[in-house]
Motif scaffolding. Structure first.
Motif, PDB file in Angstrom:
ATOM      1  N   ALA A 119       1.104  -1.433   0.147  1.00 55.60           N
ATOM      2  CA  ALA A 119      -0.124   0.333   0.067  1.00 55.60           C
ATOM      3  C   ALA A 119       1.156   0.571   0.368  1.00 55.60           C
ATOM      4  CB  ALA A 119      -1.137   0.020   1.417  1.00 55.60           C
ATOM      5  N   LYS A 151      -0.953   6.832  -2.030  1.00 57.38           N
ATOM      6  CA  LYS A 151      -2.181   7.129  -3.533  1.00 57.38           C
ATOM      7  C   LYS A 151      -3.345   6.014  -3.060  1.00 57.38           C
ATOM      8  CE  LYS A 151      -0.568   3.331  -6.511  1.00 57.38           C
ATOM      9  NZ  LYS A 151      -0.673   3.375  -7.844  1.00 57.38           N
ATOM     10  N   ASP A 152      -3.126   5.173  -1.783  1.00 53.03           N
ATOM     11  CA  ASP A 152      -4.456   4.596  -1.673  1.00 53.03           C
ATOM     12  C   ASP A 152      -5.821   5.012  -0.329  1.00 53.03           C
ATOM     13  OD1 ASP A 152      -3.795   2.423  -3.632  1.00 53.03           O
ATOM     14  OD2 ASP A 152      -2.177   2.302  -2.256  1.00 53.03           O
ATOM     15  N   ASN A 196      -9.320   5.557  -1.286  1.00 52.54           N
ATOM     16  CA  ASN A 196      -9.914   4.179  -1.642  1.00 52.54           C
ATOM     17  C   ASN A 196     -10.332   3.423  -0.119  1.00 52.54           C
ATOM     18  OD1 ASN A 196     -10.111   3.970  -4.232  1.00 52.54           O
ATOM     19  ND2 ASN A 196      -8.863   3.010  -4.575  1.00 52.54           N
ATOM     20  N   ILE A 223      -2.486  -3.677  -1.463  1.00 52.20           N
ATOM     21  CA  ILE A 223      -3.418  -3.738  -1.736  1.00 52.20           C
ATOM     22  C   ILE A 223      -3.220  -4.644  -2.733  1.00 52.20           C
ATOM     23  CG2 ILE A 223      -4.336  -2.653  -3.394  1.00 52.20           C
ATOM     24  CD1 ILE A 223      -4.514  -1.076  -0.382  1.00 52.20           C
ATOM     25  N   SER A 251      -5.237  -6.001  -6.800  1.00 55.77           N
ATOM     26  CA  SER A 251      -6.178  -5.842  -7.985  1.00 55.77           C
ATOM     27  C   SER A 251      -6.283  -6.477  -9.561  1.00 55.77           C
ATOM     28  CB  SER A 251      -4.893  -3.785  -8.638  1.00 55.77           C
ATOM     29  OG  SER A 251      -3.922  -4.957  -9.040  1.00 55.77           O
ATOM     30  N   GLU A 292      -8.656  -1.520  -8.323  1.00 58.62           N
ATOM     31  CA  GLU A 292      -8.227  -2.247  -6.714  1.00 58.62           C
ATOM     32  C   GLU A 292      -9.209  -2.659  -6.456  1.00 58.62           C
ATOM     33  OE1 GLU A 292      -7.199   0.752  -7.866  1.00 58.62           O
ATOM     34  OE2 GLU A 292      -4.859   1.099  -7.835  1.00 58.62           O
ATOM     35  N   TYR A 328      -8.222  -4.530  -0.347  1.00 64.35           N
ATOM     36  CA  TYR A 328      -6.796  -4.225   1.209  1.00 64.35           C
ATOM     37  C   TYR A 328      -6.673  -6.087   1.657  1.00 64.35           C
ATOM     38  CZ  TYR A 328      -8.844  -2.219   5.265  1.00 64.35           C
ATOM     39  OH  TYR A 328      -9.563  -2.043   6.310  1.00 64.35           O
ATOM     40  N   ASN A 386     -13.561  -4.289  -1.589  1.00 63.61           N
ATOM     41  CA  ASN A 386     -13.977  -3.249  -2.124  1.00 63.61           C
ATOM     42  C   ASN A 386     -14.990  -3.373  -2.246  1.00 63.61           C
ATOM     43  OD1 ASN A 386     -15.150  -1.627  -4.922  1.00 63.61           O
ATOM     44  ND2 ASN A 386     -13.234  -1.198  -5.598  1.00 63.61           N
TER      45      ASN A 386
END
Length: 148
Positions: free
Chosen positions: A6, A9-10, A13, A55, A57, A62, A65, A82
């Motif tokens: 991670a 920038k995460d 989210n 993270i 994807s 994404e 986590y 997510n």
């Protein structure tokens, strides 16, 4: 499925996923999270040597986590999808791959998860990944996996 550490920038989210209505319902802390508090928590976690924060994807989007709070004896694993990727049969593979990646990089004797007793889907995913029920604490089952 791709797993990476991670990064800052995460932040947003992870905040949104943690504040999802179902996530809050299944969490120990049911309260909606404040962004400033989350930011402080998130920065601390991604910079802590005793936390392995991944993270996941798929197709450049994404999906989850996975966080390991590391101890040499028992490492606690937390996973949060997510919300738009729930019910897509990704959780087993996600948990399995994240454990393998963790085991390549970190050492512990047991992985441990606290799962809300009402969260039947999570219980099944952890059991399918060989976690065994250990005990109940309040409304949460503790599941363990011996790794070393």
């Amino acid at each position: 499925m791709y797993l990476r550490l991670a990064k800052i920038k995460d932040l947003k989210n992870v905040f949104n996923w943690r504040n999802d209505q179902l996530t809050r319902k299944m969490s120990l802390n049911k309260k909606i999270l404040d962004f400033k508090d989350h930011e402080k928590w998130f920065r601390a976690k991604i910079n802590d040597d005793n936390v392995y924060f991944l993270i996941a994807s798929k197709n450049k989007e994404e999906i989850s986590y996975i966080r390991f709070d590391i101890s040499t004896i028992e490492t606690t694993i937390n996973i949060n999808l997510n919300p738009k990727f729930r019910n897509k049969n990704l959780s087993f593979e996600l948990l399995n791959k994240s454990i393998k990646k963790f085991n390549k990089n970190k050492k512990t004797k047991y992985l441990k998860a606290h799962i809300n007793n009402k969260n039947i889907a999570s219980k099944k995913i952890f059991e399918k990944n060989n976690f065994q029920f250990y005990k109940n604490i309040s409304n949460f089952g503790v599941y363990k996996l011996k790794v070393n």
